[in-house]
Motif scaffolding. Structure first.
Motif, short mmCIF file in Angstrom:
data_model
loop_
_atom_site.label_atom_id
_atom_site.label_comp_id
_atom_site.label_asym_id
_atom_site.label_seq_id
_atom_site.Cartn_x
_atom_site.Cartn_y
_atom_site.Cartn_z
N LEU A 46 0.89 -1.18 0.01
CA LEU A 46 -0.02 -0.06 0.05
C LEU A 46 0.88 1.29 -0.01
CD1 LEU A 46 -2.60 -1.11 2.79
CD2 LEU A 46 -2.91 -1.18 -0.02
N ARG A 47 2.08 1.04 -0.30
CA ARG A 47 3.06 2.35 -0.39
C ARG A 47 2.65 3.07 -1.45
NH1 ARG A 47 9.10 0.03 -0.43
NH2 ARG A 47 7.97 -1.25 -2.25
N PRO A 48 2.61 4.45 -1.52
CA PRO A 48 2.11 5.25 -2.31
C PRO A 48 2.84 5.04 -3.74
CG PRO A 48 2.54 6.54 -0.55
CD PRO A 48 3.08 5.04 -0.35
N GLU A 49 4.25 4.87 -3.69
CA GLU A 49 5.02 4.50 -4.83
C GLU A 49 4.49 3.16 -5.76
OE1 GLU A 49 7.78 3.39 -1.57
OE2 GLU A 49 6.01 4.71 -1.97
N ASP A 50 3.88 2.49 -4.80
CA ASP A 50 3.26 1.34 -5.34
C ASP A 50 1.90 1.20 -6.01
OD1 ASP A 50 5.94 0.12 -5.11
OD2 ASP A 50 5.51 -0.58 -3.28
N THR A 51 1.27 2.06 -5.68
CA THR A 51 -0.47 2.13 -5.72
C THR A 51 -0.60 3.24 -6.69
OG1 THR A 51 -0.56 1.65 -3.43
CG2 THR A 51 -2.33 2.53 -4.47
N HIS A 52 -1.25 2.72 -7.75
CA HIS A 52 -1.88 3.63 -8.81
C HIS A 52 -3.02 4.44 -8.27
CE1 HIS A 52 -4.21 4.83 -12.39
NE2 HIS A 52 -3.02 4.70 -13.03
N THR A 53 -4.10 3.64 -8.11
CA THR A 53 -5.40 4.28 -7.44
C THR A 53 -6.02 3.39 -6.49
OG1 THR A 53 -5.84 5.20 -9.64
CG2 THR A 53 -7.60 5.27 -8.22
N ILE A 54 -6.61 3.82 -5.55
CA ILE A 54 -7.34 2.92 -4.46
C ILE A 54 -8.79 3.22 -4.70
CG2 ILE A 54 -8.12 2.66 -2.10
CD1 ILE A 54 -5.26 3.75 -1.23
N VAL A 55 -9.55 2.34 -5.37
CA VAL A 55 -10.94 2.10 -5.59
C VAL A 55 -11.62 1.60 -4.48
CG1 VAL A 55 -12.59 1.27 -7.33
CG2 VAL A 55 -10.36 1.48 -8.11
N LEU A 56 -12.45 2.65 -3.95
CA LEU A 56 -13.05 2.33 -2.72
C LEU A 56 -14.61 1.86 -3.26
CD1 LEU A 56 -12.26 5.56 -0.64
CD2 LEU A 56 -11.45 3.22 -0.30
N TRP A 57 -15.40 0.91 -2.39
CA TRP A 57 -16.66 0.56 -2.60
C TRP A 57 -17.41 0.97 -1.31
CZ3 TRP A 57 -17.36 -2.91 -7.12
CH2 TRP A 57 -16.37 -3.19 -7.93
N SER A 58 -18.50 1.59 -1.31
CA SER A 58 -19.17 1.76 -0.05
C SER A 58 -20.71 2.11 -0.23
CB SER A 58 -18.60 2.75 0.87
OG SER A 58 -19.05 2.97 2.05
N LYS A 59 -21.31 1.95 0.84
CA LYS A 59 -22.82 2.58 0.65
C LYS A 59 -22.76 3.66 1.93
CE LYS A 59 -24.47 -2.03 -0.12
NZ LYS A 59 -25.37 -3.26 0.34
N ASN A 60 -21.86 4.02 2.31
CA ASN A 60 -21.75 5.05 3.35
C ASN A 60 -20.37 5.42 3.71
OD1 ASN A 60 -22.17 6.83 5.63
ND2 ASN A 60 -22.00 5.17 7.15
N TYR A 61 -19.98 6.77 3.09
CA TYR A 61 -18.63 7.33 2.96
C TYR A 61 -18.07 8.16 4.19
CZ TYR A 61 -17.12 5.15 -1.38
OH TYR A 61 -16.65 4.27 -2.46
N ARG A 62 -19.35 8.50 4.97
CA ARG A 62 -19.18 9.26 6.27
C ARG A 62 -17.67 9.10 6.87
NH1 ARG A 62 -18.59 13.85 6.08
NH2 ARG A 62 -20.65 13.84 5.00
N PRO A 63 -17.69 7.68 7.49
CA PRO A 63 -16.32 7.59 8.17
C PRO A 63 -15.19 7.87 7.56
CG PRO A 63 -17.85 5.69 8.60
CD PRO A 63 -18.51 6.46 7.33
N PHE A 64 -15.09 7.24 5.97
CA PHE A 64 -13.86 7.78 5.30
C PHE A 64 -13.74 9.35 5.41
CE2 PHE A 64 -12.18 8.98 0.97
CZ PHE A 64 -11.01 8.71 1.04
N LEU A 65 -14.91 10.01 4.82
CA LEU A 65 -14.78 11.49 4.73
C LEU A 65 -14.29 12.26 5.83
CD1 LEU A 65 -17.98 11.95 2.42
CD2 LEU A 65 -15.52 12.17 1.57
#
Length: 278
Positions: A46-65
């Protein structure tokens, strides 16, 4: 090539596992249980240099936001937002108004092109007399007004665990035959086209007979590249169903991570899953 991270098809990480997710990002990796051979694990960086995009899947993004991670400038995000209004099936999901406000906040902080509206799943019950299609037009109006142009959909798949829940709730599920599904989709597709929203069928090519509907790809490599992620591997994700149009990604979720949108278990609100690294 950097890796696209899928977080996650297997459970709702943004809603229920943000503390665990932030810990794993801080450590720079996650060990994922093999979904087939359960005693085996594989490591995903999960290092930034190894990660292109993080695709999130959710029905409720409040905790993430509300998390510190959402303010990170080191990662590029893409949002698969499952947005239907069906409290009969998922009473633990926040009210529709709250989730529409989340959409608005995402559009303010990121690009509308980084959001895929998932009207998923389409559900019929009580012998076909009831369904969750009533708010489709309202949600479509809202999404179009924010510049969101994609809508991935599917009809519910009646897995055994889903049938068990139906029996427990004394609800009579209904699986429309193909011709009825096509007739159901025709007005939805017209509504979407009028609002310049592309409807995409998830894993059901039989539904492509309806005008305006194409094969879906919730992880679309071309879009992830166009929204600033840069070049990436565009091969198909062979770990998914044959009719899935998604680009390859590494899913870091686990089926052992409960997804408590049902009110009967939502109060657990676990901070991290059992039997995986913390």
């Amino acid at each position: 090539m950097r890796t696209v991270i899928s977080a996650s098809r297997r459970t709702d990480i943004p809603a229920f596992y943000m503390r665990w997710f932030e810990n794993r990002v801080r450590e720079g990796y996650v060990d994922v249980r093999n979904p087939v051979v359960r005693e085996r694990f594989y490591r995903v960086s999960l290092r930034p240099e190894d990660t292109h995009t993080i695709v999130l899947w959710s029905k409720n993004y409040r905790p993430f936001l509300d998390s510190d991670l959402s303010h990170s400038k080191e990662y590029r995000w893409y949002f698969n937002f499952s947005l239907v209004d069906c409290p009969e099936w998922e009473p633990g999901v926040p009210p529709l108004e709250d989730r529409l406000k989340q959409v608005e906040e995402i559009c303010e902080r990121w690009q509308p092109q980084q959001i895929n509206w998932r009207f998923d799943p389409i559900v019929f019950w009580d012998g076909g007399k009831q369904n969750n299609l009533g708010t489709f037009e309202r949600i479509a109006d809202f999404m179009a007004g924010r510049g969101i142009t994609r809508c991935t959909f599917s009809f519910v798949t009646w897995y055994n665990k889903v049938k068990k829940r139906i029996v427990e709730r004394h609800m009579n599920f209904y699986d429309p035959p193909l011709q009825e599904k096509l007739a159901i989709l025709e007005p939805l597709s017209r509504m979407a086209m009028e609002r310049e929203i592309q409807m995409e069928s998830c894993c059901d090519d039989a539904l492509l007979k309806v005008e305006g509907i194409i094969r879906g790809s919730c992880v679309n490599g071309a879009i992830l590249s166009e929204t600033g992620g840069g070049a990436m591997f565009l091969g198909a994700d062979t770990s998914q169903r044959r009719t899935c149009g998604c680009t390859k990604s590494a899913d870091i979720g686990g089926y052992q991570m409960s997804c408590p949108h049902d009110a009967s278990i939502v109060t657990r609100n676990p901070s991290f899953p059992k039997r995986v690294n913390r």
